[in-house]
Design a protein around this motif. Sequence first.
Motif, mmCIF file in Angstrom:
data_model
loop_
_atom_site.group_PDB
_atom_site.id
_atom_site.type_symbol
_atom_site.label_atom_id
_atom_site.label_comp_id
_atom_site.label_asym_id
_atom_site.label_seq_id
_atom_site.Cartn_x
_atom_site.Cartn_y
_atom_site.Cartn_z
ATOM 1 N N LYS A 55 10.784 27.608 15.090
ATOM 2 C CA LYS A 55 10.803 27.268 16.510
ATOM 3 C C LYS A 55 12.162 26.760 16.968
ATOM 4 O O LYS A 55 12.589 27.025 18.094
ATOM 5 C CB LYS A 55 9.728 26.207 16.799
ATOM 6 C CG LYS A 55 9.626 25.795 18.248
ATOM 7 C CD LYS A 55 8.415 24.898 18.487
ATOM 8 C CE LYS A 55 8.543 23.579 17.762
ATOM 9 N NZ LYS A 55 7.460 22.641 18.133
ATOM 10 N N THR A 56 12.862 26.034 16.093
ATOM 11 C CA THR A 56 14.097 25.362 16.508
ATOM 12 C C THR A 56 15.357 25.972 15.921
ATOM 13 O O THR A 56 16.463 25.618 16.359
ATOM 14 C CB THR A 56 14.046 23.881 16.096
ATOM 15 O OG1 THR A 56 13.989 23.797 14.663
ATOM 16 C CG2 THR A 56 12.821 23.204 16.693
ATOM 17 N N ILE A 60 16.511 19.468 20.627
ATOM 18 C CA ILE A 60 16.755 20.138 19.358
ATOM 19 C C ILE A 60 18.123 20.798 19.298
ATOM 20 O O ILE A 60 18.757 20.861 18.241
ATOM 21 C CB ILE A 60 15.637 21.173 19.070
ATOM 22 C CG1 ILE A 60 15.710 21.629 17.618
ATOM 23 C CG2 ILE A 60 15.694 22.323 20.038
ATOM 24 C CD1 ILE A 60 15.582 20.528 16.612
ATOM 25 N N ASP A 61 18.626 21.302 20.438
ATOM 26 C CA ASP A 61 19.971 21.894 20.436
ATOM 27 C C ASP A 61 21.024 20.856 20.079
ATOM 28 O O ASP A 61 21.976 21.156 19.342
ATOM 29 C CB ASP A 61 20.275 22.505 21.809
ATOM 30 C CG ASP A 61 19.436 23.739 22.098
ATOM 31 O OD1 ASP A 61 18.975 24.368 21.124
ATOM 32 O OD2 ASP A 61 19.234 24.071 23.273
ATOM 33 N N TRP A 90 8.541 24.506 12.281
ATOM 34 C CA TRP A 90 9.622 23.802 12.982
ATOM 35 C C TRP A 90 10.936 24.587 12.858
ATOM 36 O O TRP A 90 11.672 24.728 13.837
ATOM 37 C CB TRP A 90 9.777 22.399 12.409
ATOM 38 C CG TRP A 90 10.925 21.609 12.950
ATOM 39 C CD1 TRP A 90 12.175 21.501 12.418
ATOM 40 C CD2 TRP A 90 10.941 20.825 14.155
ATOM 41 N NE1 TRP A 90 12.968 20.693 13.178
ATOM 42 C CE2 TRP A 90 12.236 20.260 14.266
ATOM 43 C CE3 TRP A 90 10.003 20.533 15.127
ATOM 44 C CZ2 TRP A 90 12.595 19.427 15.318
ATOM 45 C CZ3 TRP A 90 10.355 19.692 16.184
ATOM 46 C CH2 TRP A 90 11.638 19.156 16.261
ATOM 47 N N ARG A 91 11.214 25.084 11.670
ATOM 48 C CA ARG A 91 12.436 25.860 11.470
ATOM 49 C C ARG A 91 12.424 27.129 12.318
ATOM 50 O O ARG A 91 13.439 27.492 12.931
ATOM 51 C CB ARG A 91 12.586 26.215 9.993
ATOM 52 C CG ARG A 91 13.099 25.072 9.132
ATOM 53 C CD ARG A 91 13.059 25.424 7.662
ATOM 54 N NE ARG A 91 13.818 24.467 6.856
ATOM 55 C CZ ARG A 91 13.748 24.373 5.541
ATOM 56 N NH1 ARG A 91 12.940 25.190 4.861
ATOM 57 N NH2 ARG A 91 14.469 23.480 4.881
ATOM 58 N N ASP A 134 10.813 18.076 20.675
ATOM 59 C CA ASP A 134 11.866 19.074 20.437
ATOM 60 C C ASP A 134 12.742 19.305 21.660
ATOM 61 O O ASP A 134 13.443 20.309 21.749
ATOM 62 C CB ASP A 134 11.244 20.399 19.981
ATOM 63 C CG ASP A 134 10.308 20.991 21.039
ATOM 64 O OD1 ASP A 134 10.076 20.328 22.075
ATOM 65 O OD2 ASP A 134 9.801 22.108 20.837
ATOM 66 N N ASN A 179 20.881 20.210 16.361
ATOM 67 C CA ASN A 179 21.560 21.285 15.632
ATOM 68 C C ASN A 179 23.074 21.153 15.726
ATOM 69 O O ASN A 179 23.798 21.457 14.767
ATOM 70 C CB ASN A 179 21.107 22.641 16.168
ATOM 71 C CG ASN A 179 19.670 22.966 15.800
ATOM 72 O OD1 ASN A 179 19.129 22.416 14.844
ATOM 73 N ND2 ASN A 179 19.045 23.845 16.559
ATOM 74 N N ALA A 203 16.368 25.393 12.923
ATOM 75 C CA ALA A 203 16.949 24.342 12.080
ATOM 76 C C ALA A 203 17.398 24.917 10.736
ATOM 77 O O ALA A 203 16.653 25.626 10.073
ATOM 78 C CB ALA A 203 15.933 23.234 11.863
#
Length: 430
Positions: free
Chosen positions: A328-329, A294-295, A325-326, A291, A298, A331
């Motif tokens: 945490k990130t 991850i930015d 995951w959603r 991750d 996105n 998403a």
Amino acid sequence: MEIDNKHIAWKVWASLCRFLLGAAFIFSGFVKAVDPFGFFYKIQDYLAAFGLISKFPFYLPLWLGIVLSAIEFCVGVFLFLGIRRKGSTTVALLLMSVMTPLTLYLALENPVSDCGCFGDAWVLTNWQTFGKNIVLLVAAVSVVKWRNSLVRFVTPKLEWMVSMYTILFVFALSFYCLRQLPILDFRPYKIGANIRAGMEIPEGAKPSVFETRFVLEKNGERREFALDDYPDSTWTFIESRTLLKEKGYEPPIQEFSMLSLDSGEEITDHVLSDEGYTFLLVAHRIEEADDSNIDLINEIYDYSVEHGYGFYALTSSSGDEIELWRDKTGAEYPFCRMDDITLKTIIRSNPGLLLIKEGTILNKWSNQQLPDEYALTDALERLPLGQQKQVSDLRTMAYVLLWCIIPLLLVIGMDILVVRRRERQSLRQQ
């Protein structure tokens, strides 16, 4: 005279075995080195088949695969050049002495579908692999017995330089492909491939014939039935088995199926027939995905929404792991479920990103290569990013082999010049 002829014959035989064994080891080590994750997955299959996968830490099979592919490649080069003769011939015999009985067991019991000895570049059945290993075992025994007669192409004073360069080359190749993506893609999901076409059976090709057998029970008795002699409802269903009756044409892509997590519907045809661009974020196990970028992922999703492109995340993980995951990130992109092995085959990165259009793979990026705001400056129609990346496996292989062969040829050439200079000096002194 007869003894001399026999000696020459055995020397020629040993040389033929040496080149055959060297070529096999070079090819085997090279195709594994360019796809370290592929070899890692195959080792995991072996450990799972023997019930040992839980006894080893996750990273150990990966490192083992890198080291084994490097050993194979180095042994092959050393045999080909006639250097490190005692060590290379002994290791070659040791490897073949282990692999030959192992592949016999695989052929008899079939715990894995193929041994993976040549990666995805050349898939052999277990019986074909066993036959190949019998030949290589005979070659390995021969080169050990007559290794002192093998002709050197590099003098002992310079063989250390060749040895070090070979070792550094194969490890550098493995770590580069581990961090990026395999520089040679032997799988059906390579750039330029059309996924829909890969799932189709050509006209006139004969498909495989399967038969489903049903195991039913009645009054404590279990029997097996075919579909055409399925009994009445007084029998209790236990399980079903699908058997291959006649092998036919098998399309290279068989398990590509996108099941929407939100709607529960299969959207494969919709995505593959879309005339616009679609990003596919592949994370075979979302809980194990990196991750760190991850930015950026996105941002790519926001970019796709802004320009009306499709964006789907493909995973085999459970709904709970996806929700984690959603959370945490952050998403917001939709998720689809897909077979774990298929996702590992599509891209050797977790996560990795694909760009497709009408089912054709235009580009692939590892987690370390994701396009950023400097690349996504306009609509894909007006960017080189939106055009199919031109990839030539032959050209790539030529470049890689040149990096390996040219330095070795230079060293051999220098060696020959030094030897000839010494011979001239010796003649002058005489």
